[in-house]
Design an enzyme around this catalytic site. Structure first.
Site, short mmCIF file in Angstrom:
data_model
loop_
_atom_site.label_atom_id
_atom_site.label_comp_id
_atom_site.label_asym_id
_atom_site.label_seq_id
_atom_site.Cartn_x
_atom_site.Cartn_y
_atom_site.Cartn_z
N LYS A 195 -53.17 35.44 -106.12
CA LYS A 195 -51.84 35.63 -105.53
C LYS A 195 -50.74 34.98 -106.38
O LYS A 195 -49.57 35.33 -106.25
CB LYS A 195 -51.79 35.09 -104.11
CG LYS A 195 -51.89 33.58 -103.99
CD LYS A 195 -51.77 33.12 -102.55
CE LYS A 195 -51.88 31.61 -102.44
NZ LYS A 195 -50.83 30.89 -103.20
N ASP A 196 -51.11 34.03 -107.26
CA ASP A 196 -50.12 33.36 -108.10
C ASP A 196 -49.96 34.01 -109.46
O ASP A 196 -49.11 33.58 -110.25
CB ASP A 196 -50.51 31.89 -108.30
CG ASP A 196 -50.43 31.07 -107.03
OD1 ASP A 196 -49.59 31.40 -106.18
OD2 ASP A 196 -51.22 30.10 -106.89
N CYS B 38 -40.69 37.96 -107.71
CA CYS B 38 -41.09 36.86 -106.83
C CYS B 38 -40.24 36.78 -105.55
O CYS B 38 -40.65 36.12 -104.59
CB CYS B 38 -41.02 35.53 -107.57
SG CYS B 38 -39.35 35.01 -108.01
N ARG C 178 -42.40 36.55 -98.20
CA ARG C 178 -43.27 37.46 -97.43
C ARG C 178 -43.37 36.99 -95.97
O ARG C 178 -43.18 37.77 -95.04
CB ARG C 178 -44.66 37.50 -98.07
CG ARG C 178 -45.73 38.21 -97.24
CD ARG C 178 -47.11 37.98 -97.84
NE ARG C 178 -47.48 36.57 -97.87
CZ ARG C 178 -48.08 35.93 -96.87
NH1 ARG C 178 -48.37 36.57 -95.74
NH2 ARG C 178 -48.39 34.66 -96.97
N ARG C 179 -43.68 35.70 -95.78
CA ARG C 179 -43.79 35.18 -94.42
C ARG C 179 -42.43 35.20 -93.72
O ARG C 179 -42.33 35.55 -92.55
CB ARG C 179 -44.32 33.74 -94.45
CG ARG C 179 -45.78 33.62 -94.88
CD ARG C 179 -46.20 32.15 -94.91
NE ARG C 179 -47.59 31.98 -95.29
CZ ARG C 179 -48.02 31.13 -96.21
NH1 ARG C 179 -47.14 30.36 -96.85
NH2 ARG C 179 -49.31 31.01 -96.49
N ARG D 108 -46.69 19.68 -97.70
CA ARG D 108 -46.01 20.36 -96.59
C ARG D 108 -46.42 19.75 -95.24
O ARG D 108 -45.59 19.62 -94.34
CB ARG D 108 -46.30 21.86 -96.61
CG ARG D 108 -45.71 22.56 -97.81
CD ARG D 108 -45.84 24.07 -97.72
NE ARG D 108 -45.88 24.67 -99.04
CZ ARG D 108 -45.79 25.96 -99.28
NH1 ARG D 108 -45.67 26.81 -98.29
NH2 ARG D 108 -45.86 26.43 -100.52
N ARG E 69 -54.42 24.05 -112.56
CA ARG E 69 -53.37 23.21 -112.01
C ARG E 69 -53.99 21.91 -111.51
O ARG E 69 -55.18 21.87 -111.17
CB ARG E 69 -52.66 23.91 -110.86
CG ARG E 69 -51.89 25.15 -111.25
CD ARG E 69 -51.54 26.02 -110.06
NE ARG E 69 -50.66 25.35 -109.11
CZ ARG E 69 -50.26 25.89 -107.95
NH1 ARG E 69 -50.71 27.09 -107.61
NH2 ARG E 69 -49.46 25.24 -107.15
N ARG F 265 -41.17 23.85 -99.97
CA ARG F 265 -42.07 24.00 -101.12
C ARG F 265 -43.01 22.82 -101.17
O ARG F 265 -42.88 21.85 -100.44
CB ARG F 265 -41.24 24.07 -102.41
CG ARG F 265 -40.48 25.37 -102.64
CD ARG F 265 -41.32 26.50 -103.20
NE ARG F 265 -42.27 26.06 -104.19
CZ ARG F 265 -41.98 25.74 -105.45
NH1 ARG F 265 -40.72 25.83 -105.88
NH2 ARG F 265 -42.91 25.35 -106.28
#
Length: 310
Positions: free
Chosen positions: A82-83, A243, A132-133, A156, A11, A150
Protein backbone atom coordinates in the site's frame (compact mmCIF):
# COMPACT_ATOMS: atom_id res chain seq x y z
CA UNK A 1 26.45 -18.25 -7.13
CA UNK A 2 25.71 -19.42 -3.58
CA UNK A 3 24.26 -17.08 -0.97
CA UNK A 4 24.88 -17.49 2.76
CA UNK A 5 23.79 -14.04 3.98
CA UNK A 6 20.81 -11.89 2.93
CA UNK A 7 20.78 -8.29 4.13
CA UNK A 8 17.20 -7.06 4.49
CA UNK A 9 16.51 -3.32 4.31
CA UNK A 10 13.36 -1.80 5.77
CA UNK A 11 11.93 1.28 7.40
CA UNK A 12 12.97 1.48 11.04
CA UNK A 13 9.49 1.78 12.57
CA UNK A 14 8.38 -0.93 15.03
CA UNK A 15 5.78 -2.17 12.55
CA UNK A 16 8.24 -2.34 9.66
CA UNK A 17 10.76 -4.24 11.78
CA UNK A 18 8.01 -6.67 12.83
CA UNK A 19 7.32 -7.24 9.12
CA UNK A 20 10.99 -7.98 8.53
CA UNK A 21 10.89 -10.50 11.37
CA UNK A 22 8.05 -12.32 9.62
CA UNK A 23 10.17 -12.52 6.47
CA UNK A 24 13.17 -13.79 8.43
CA UNK A 25 11.09 -16.51 10.09
CA UNK A 26 9.50 -17.62 6.82
CA UNK A 27 12.85 -17.57 5.03
CA UNK A 28 14.43 -19.65 7.81
CA UNK A 29 11.65 -22.19 7.33
CA UNK A 30 12.57 -22.59 3.66
CA UNK A 31 16.34 -22.07 3.93
CA UNK A 32 17.64 -22.63 7.47
CA UNK A 33 21.22 -22.44 6.16
CA UNK A 34 20.84 -18.78 5.13
CA UNK A 35 21.73 -16.08 7.63
CA UNK A 36 19.84 -12.78 7.58
CA UNK A 37 20.80 -9.31 8.74
CA UNK A 38 18.53 -6.27 9.13
CA UNK A 39 19.48 -2.89 7.62
CA UNK A 40 17.04 -0.33 9.10
CA UNK A 41 16.68 3.09 7.45
CA UNK A 42 14.69 6.17 8.44
CA UNK A 43 12.58 7.32 5.50
CA UNK A 44 11.41 10.81 4.58
CA UNK A 45 7.82 9.71 5.25
CA UNK A 46 8.71 8.66 8.77
CA UNK A 47 10.53 11.92 9.52
CA UNK A 48 7.98 14.26 7.92
CA UNK A 49 4.76 14.80 9.90
CA UNK A 50 3.06 17.17 7.43
CA UNK A 51 1.04 16.52 4.28
CA UNK A 52 2.64 13.68 2.30
CA UNK A 53 1.98 15.47 -1.00
CA UNK A 54 4.69 17.94 0.01
CA UNK A 55 7.32 15.17 0.08
CA UNK A 56 6.67 12.94 -2.95
CA UNK A 57 3.54 11.32 -1.55
CA UNK A 58 3.70 7.61 -0.83
CA UNK A 59 7.16 7.38 -2.36
CA UNK A 60 8.40 9.13 0.78
CA UNK A 61 8.11 5.76 2.57
CA UNK A 62 10.12 3.80 0.00
CA UNK A 63 12.78 6.08 -1.53
CA UNK A 64 15.54 5.53 1.04
CA UNK A 65 14.83 1.79 1.14
CA UNK A 66 15.10 1.61 -2.66
CA UNK A 67 18.35 3.60 -2.58
CA UNK A 68 19.94 1.19 -0.09
CA UNK A 69 18.95 -1.74 -2.29
CA UNK A 70 20.29 -0.17 -5.49
CA UNK A 71 23.51 0.94 -3.78
CA UNK A 72 24.26 -2.65 -2.82
CA UNK A 73 23.93 -1.94 0.91
CA UNK A 74 21.20 -4.59 1.11
CA UNK A 75 20.00 -7.55 -0.94
CA UNK A 76 16.28 -7.56 -0.19
CA UNK A 77 13.72 -4.86 0.65
CA UNK A 78 10.47 -5.43 2.52
CA UNK A 79 7.63 -3.03 1.71
CA UNK A 80 3.94 -2.71 2.49
CA UNK A 81 2.40 -2.78 -0.98
CA UNK A 82 0.00 0.00 0.00
CA UNK A 83 3.02 2.32 0.43
CA UNK A 84 4.52 1.62 -3.01
CA UNK A 85 3.37 4.16 -5.63
CA UNK A 86 1.55 2.51 -8.53
CA UNK A 87 1.29 5.57 -10.78
CA UNK A 88 4.91 5.09 -11.83
CA UNK A 89 7.11 2.01 -12.41
CA UNK A 90 9.29 0.43 -9.74
CA UNK A 91 12.74 2.09 -9.57
CA UNK A 92 14.84 0.98 -12.53
CA UNK A 93 17.01 -1.97 -11.61
CA UNK A 94 14.58 -3.48 -9.09
CA UNK A 95 11.89 -6.16 -9.33
CA UNK A 96 9.28 -7.75 -7.10
CA UNK A 97 10.45 -11.23 -6.11
CA UNK A 98 7.35 -12.22 -4.12
CA UNK A 99 4.13 -11.06 -2.49
CA UNK A 100 3.58 -12.77 0.87
CA UNK A 101 0.30 -14.35 1.96
CA UNK A 102 -2.14 -11.52 2.55
CA UNK A 103 -2.99 -10.35 6.06
CA UNK A 104 -6.29 -8.78 7.15
CA UNK A 105 -7.29 -5.98 4.75
CA UNK A 106 -9.78 -4.30 7.10
CA UNK A 107 -9.61 -1.14 9.19
CA UNK A 108 -10.40 -1.01 12.89
CA UNK A 109 -12.02 1.65 15.04
CA UNK A 110 -10.29 2.44 18.32
CA UNK A 111 -12.54 4.30 20.75
CA UNK A 112 -11.54 4.41 24.45
CA UNK A 113 -15.22 4.46 25.46
CA UNK A 114 -15.94 1.31 23.46
CA UNK A 115 -18.56 2.85 21.16
CA UNK A 116 -18.96 1.47 17.60
CA UNK A 117 -18.76 3.84 14.66
CA UNK A 118 -22.53 4.21 14.24
CA UNK A 119 -22.96 5.25 17.89
CA UNK A 120 -20.30 7.97 18.03
CA UNK A 121 -21.92 11.32 18.85
CA UNK A 122 -21.77 14.31 16.51
CA UNK A 123 -18.49 16.17 16.75
CA UNK A 124 -16.44 13.13 17.74
CA UNK A 125 -12.89 13.74 16.49
CA UNK A 126 -11.55 10.84 14.40
CA UNK A 127 -7.77 10.90 14.00
CA UNK A 128 -6.61 9.89 10.52
CA UNK A 129 -4.26 11.24 7.88
CA UNK A 130 -5.68 8.96 5.19
CA UNK A 131 -7.60 10.73 2.42
CA UNK A 132 -9.25 7.36 1.70
CA UNK A 133 -10.60 6.99 5.24
CA UNK A 134 -11.48 10.66 5.51
CA UNK A 135 -13.55 10.69 2.31
CA UNK A 136 -15.43 7.55 3.31
CA UNK A 137 -16.15 8.94 6.77
CA UNK A 138 -17.40 12.16 5.19
CA UNK A 139 -19.71 10.11 2.96
CA UNK A 140 -21.07 7.74 5.61
CA UNK A 141 -20.75 9.71 8.89
CA UNK A 142 -20.69 13.43 8.00
CA UNK A 143 -21.50 14.39 11.61
CA UNK A 144 -18.08 13.17 12.77
CA UNK A 145 -15.03 15.46 12.67
CA UNK A 146 -11.86 14.27 10.97
CA UNK A 147 -8.58 15.51 12.41
CA UNK A 148 -5.23 15.02 10.61
CA UNK A 149 -2.95 12.62 12.45
CA UNK A 150 0.35 11.25 11.12
CA UNK A 151 2.89 8.93 12.69
CA UNK A 152 3.23 5.19 13.13
CA UNK A 153 0.48 3.25 14.90
CA UNK A 154 2.16 3.42 18.33
CA UNK A 155 2.60 7.18 17.99
CA UNK A 156 -1.05 7.63 16.98
CA UNK A 157 -2.19 5.60 19.98
CA UNK A 158 -0.08 7.92 22.16
CA UNK A 159 -1.74 10.95 20.57
CA UNK A 160 -5.16 9.42 21.21
CA UNK A 161 -4.26 8.87 24.87
CA UNK A 162 -3.07 12.49 25.05
CA UNK A 163 -6.48 13.71 23.88
CA UNK A 164 -5.52 14.88 20.38
CA UNK A 165 -8.48 12.87 19.03
CA UNK A 166 -11.45 10.99 20.46
CA UNK A 167 -11.05 7.90 18.27
CA UNK A 168 -8.74 6.42 15.62
CA UNK A 169 -8.99 4.36 12.47
CA UNK A 170 -6.02 2.01 11.99
CA UNK A 171 -5.30 -1.04 9.85
CA UNK A 172 -6.04 -4.36 11.55
CA UNK A 173 -2.94 -5.93 9.98
CA UNK A 174 -0.72 -3.22 11.40
CA UNK A 175 -2.12 -3.64 14.89
CA UNK A 176 -1.60 -7.40 14.58
CA UNK A 177 2.03 -6.87 13.58
CA UNK A 178 2.80 -4.74 16.65
CA UNK A 179 0.68 -6.97 18.93
CA UNK A 180 -1.84 -4.25 19.81
CA UNK A 181 -5.15 -5.82 18.79
CA UNK A 182 -6.19 -5.27 22.42
CA UNK A 183 -7.08 -1.65 21.57
CA UNK A 184 -9.58 -2.54 18.81
CA UNK A 185 -13.16 -1.51 19.54
CA UNK A 186 -14.68 -2.75 16.29
CA UNK A 187 -13.34 -4.17 13.03
CA UNK A 188 -15.00 -2.47 10.06
CA UNK A 189 -16.07 -4.53 7.06
CA UNK A 190 -14.71 -3.58 3.61
CA UNK A 191 -18.25 -2.49 2.75
CA UNK A 192 -18.13 0.09 5.56
CA UNK A 193 -14.52 1.17 5.02
CA UNK A 194 -13.08 0.08 1.67
CA UNK A 195 -9.35 -0.66 2.09
CA UNK A 196 -6.39 0.89 0.26
CA UNK A 197 -4.86 -0.73 -2.79
CA UNK A 198 -2.38 -3.36 -1.61
CA UNK A 199 -3.77 -3.59 1.92
CA UNK A 200 -2.24 -6.33 4.06
CA UNK A 201 0.34 -7.45 1.50
CA UNK A 202 4.11 -7.41 2.04
CA UNK A 203 6.27 -7.21 -1.08
CA UNK A 204 9.81 -8.55 -1.37
CA UNK A 205 11.88 -6.44 -3.74
CA UNK A 206 15.31 -7.36 -5.14
CA UNK A 207 17.86 -5.96 -7.54
CA UNK A 208 17.18 -6.96 -11.11
CA UNK A 209 19.55 -9.72 -12.15
CA UNK A 210 20.31 -10.80 -8.59
CA UNK A 211 19.02 -14.24 -9.53
CA UNK A 212 20.49 -16.09 -6.54
CA UNK A 213 18.55 -13.98 -4.03
CA UNK A 214 15.42 -13.83 -6.19
CA UNK A 215 15.36 -17.62 -6.45
CA UNK A 216 15.80 -18.00 -2.69
CA UNK A 217 13.00 -15.65 -1.64
CA UNK A 218 10.49 -16.28 -4.43
CA UNK A 219 9.36 -19.44 -2.66
CA UNK A 220 7.82 -17.25 0.05
CA UNK A 221 5.32 -15.87 -2.46
CA UNK A 222 1.61 -16.62 -2.27
CA UNK A 223 -0.21 -17.20 -5.60
CA UNK A 224 -3.49 -15.60 -4.44
CA UNK A 225 -1.68 -12.52 -3.11
CA UNK A 226 0.13 -12.25 -6.44
CA UNK A 227 -3.12 -12.31 -8.44
CA UNK A 228 -4.92 -9.88 -6.13
CA UNK A 229 -2.03 -7.43 -5.90
CA UNK A 230 -1.40 -7.50 -9.65
CA UNK A 231 -5.04 -6.61 -10.35
CA UNK A 232 -5.10 -3.84 -7.74
CA UNK A 233 -1.83 -2.22 -8.77
CA UNK A 234 -2.72 -2.27 -12.46
CA UNK A 235 -6.05 -0.64 -11.56
CA UNK A 236 -4.26 2.15 -9.69
CA UNK A 237 -1.65 2.52 -12.44
CA UNK A 238 -4.27 3.01 -15.14
CA UNK A 239 -6.13 5.54 -12.99
CA UNK A 240 -2.85 7.39 -12.30
CA UNK A 241 -4.03 8.20 -8.80
CA UNK A 242 -1.78 10.38 -6.63
CA UNK A 243 -1.30 10.44 -2.86
CA UNK A 244 -4.21 12.88 -2.37
CA UNK A 245 -6.63 10.77 -4.41
CA UNK A 246 -9.30 9.07 -2.30
CA UNK A 247 -9.12 5.71 -4.08
CA UNK A 248 -9.99 2.40 -2.46
CA UNK A 249 -10.37 -1.15 -3.64
CA UNK A 250 -9.58 -4.79 -3.16
CA UNK A 251 -9.32 -7.90 -5.26
CA UNK A 252 -10.31 -11.28 -3.91
CA UNK A 253 -9.54 -14.81 -5.00
CA UNK A 254 -12.44 -17.08 -4.06
CA UNK A 255 -11.98 -20.68 -2.97
CA UNK A 256 -12.83 -21.87 -6.48
CA UNK A 257 -10.08 -19.62 -7.91
CA UNK A 258 -12.36 -16.92 -9.33
CA UNK A 259 -10.90 -13.40 -9.06
CA UNK A 260 -12.91 -10.20 -8.59
CA UNK A 261 -12.02 -6.55 -8.06
CA UNK A 262 -14.18 -3.98 -6.30
CA UNK A 263 -13.02 -0.36 -6.40
CA UNK A 264 -14.17 3.15 -5.52
CA UNK A 265 -13.10 6.72 -6.20
CA UNK A 266 -14.32 9.55 -3.98
CA UNK A 267 -14.21 13.30 -3.80
CA UNK A 268 -12.47 14.38 -0.57
CA UNK A 269 -15.78 15.60 0.86
CA UNK A 270 -17.38 12.23 0.22
CA UNK A 271 -20.24 13.75 -1.77
CA UNK A 272 -19.33 11.92 -4.97
CA UNK A 273 -18.62 8.19 -4.91
CA UNK A 274 -17.85 6.19 -8.06
CA UNK A 275 -18.18 2.39 -7.84
CA UNK A 276 -17.10 -0.54 -10.00
CA UNK A 277 -17.05 -4.30 -9.37
CA UNK A 278 -16.06 -6.90 -11.94
CA UNK A 279 -15.18 -10.59 -12.08
CA UNK A 280 -12.14 -11.68 -14.05
CA UNK A 281 -13.67 -14.67 -15.79
CA UNK A 282 -11.04 -15.58 -18.37
CA UNK A 283 -9.20 -12.27 -17.89
CA UNK A 284 -5.78 -12.24 -16.31
CA UNK A 285 -5.32 -10.06 -13.17
CA UNK A 286 -3.74 -7.11 -14.99
CA UNK A 287 -6.54 -7.06 -17.57
CA UNK A 288 -9.11 -7.11 -14.76
CA UNK A 289 -7.40 -4.14 -13.09
CA UNK A 290 -7.42 -2.26 -16.39
CA UNK A 291 -11.08 -3.07 -17.02
CA UNK A 292 -12.22 -1.82 -13.60
CA UNK A 293 -10.18 1.37 -14.01
CA UNK A 294 -11.75 1.99 -17.42
CA UNK A 295 -15.22 1.47 -15.91
CA UNK A 296 -14.49 4.21 -13.36
CA UNK A 297 -12.94 6.48 -16.00
CA UNK A 298 -16.19 6.18 -17.94
CA UNK A 299 -17.97 7.44 -14.83
CA UNK A 300 -15.76 10.55 -14.64
CA UNK A 301 -12.88 9.42 -12.42
CA UNK A 302 -10.28 11.30 -14.46
CA UNK A 303 -11.85 14.72 -13.84
CA UNK A 304 -12.44 13.82 -10.22
CA UNK A 305 -8.80 12.81 -9.61
CA UNK A 306 -7.33 15.70 -11.63
CA UNK A 307 -9.52 18.13 -9.71
CA UNK A 308 -7.78 17.33 -6.43
CA UNK A 309 -4.67 19.37 -5.65
CA UNK A 310 -1.46 17.44 -5.13
Amino acid sequence: MSVDLIRIVSRDSPMALAQVERVRVELAGFHPEIRTEVVPVRTTGDKWMGDLSAVEGKGAFTKEVDQALLAGEADLAVHCVKDIPADRPLPAGTVFAAFLRRDDIRDALIHPGGLPLDELPAGTRIGTSSVRRSAQLAASHPHLDRVPMRGNANRRLEKLAAGEADALLLAVSGLERIDRTDVITKILSPEVMCPPIGAGVLALQCREGDDAVIDLVSGLGDPAAYRETTAERMFLHVLQGHCNSPIAGYARVERNGDLSLRAKVFTPDGKTVLNAHEWAGPLDPATLGTSVAVALLRQGARDLIDGIAH
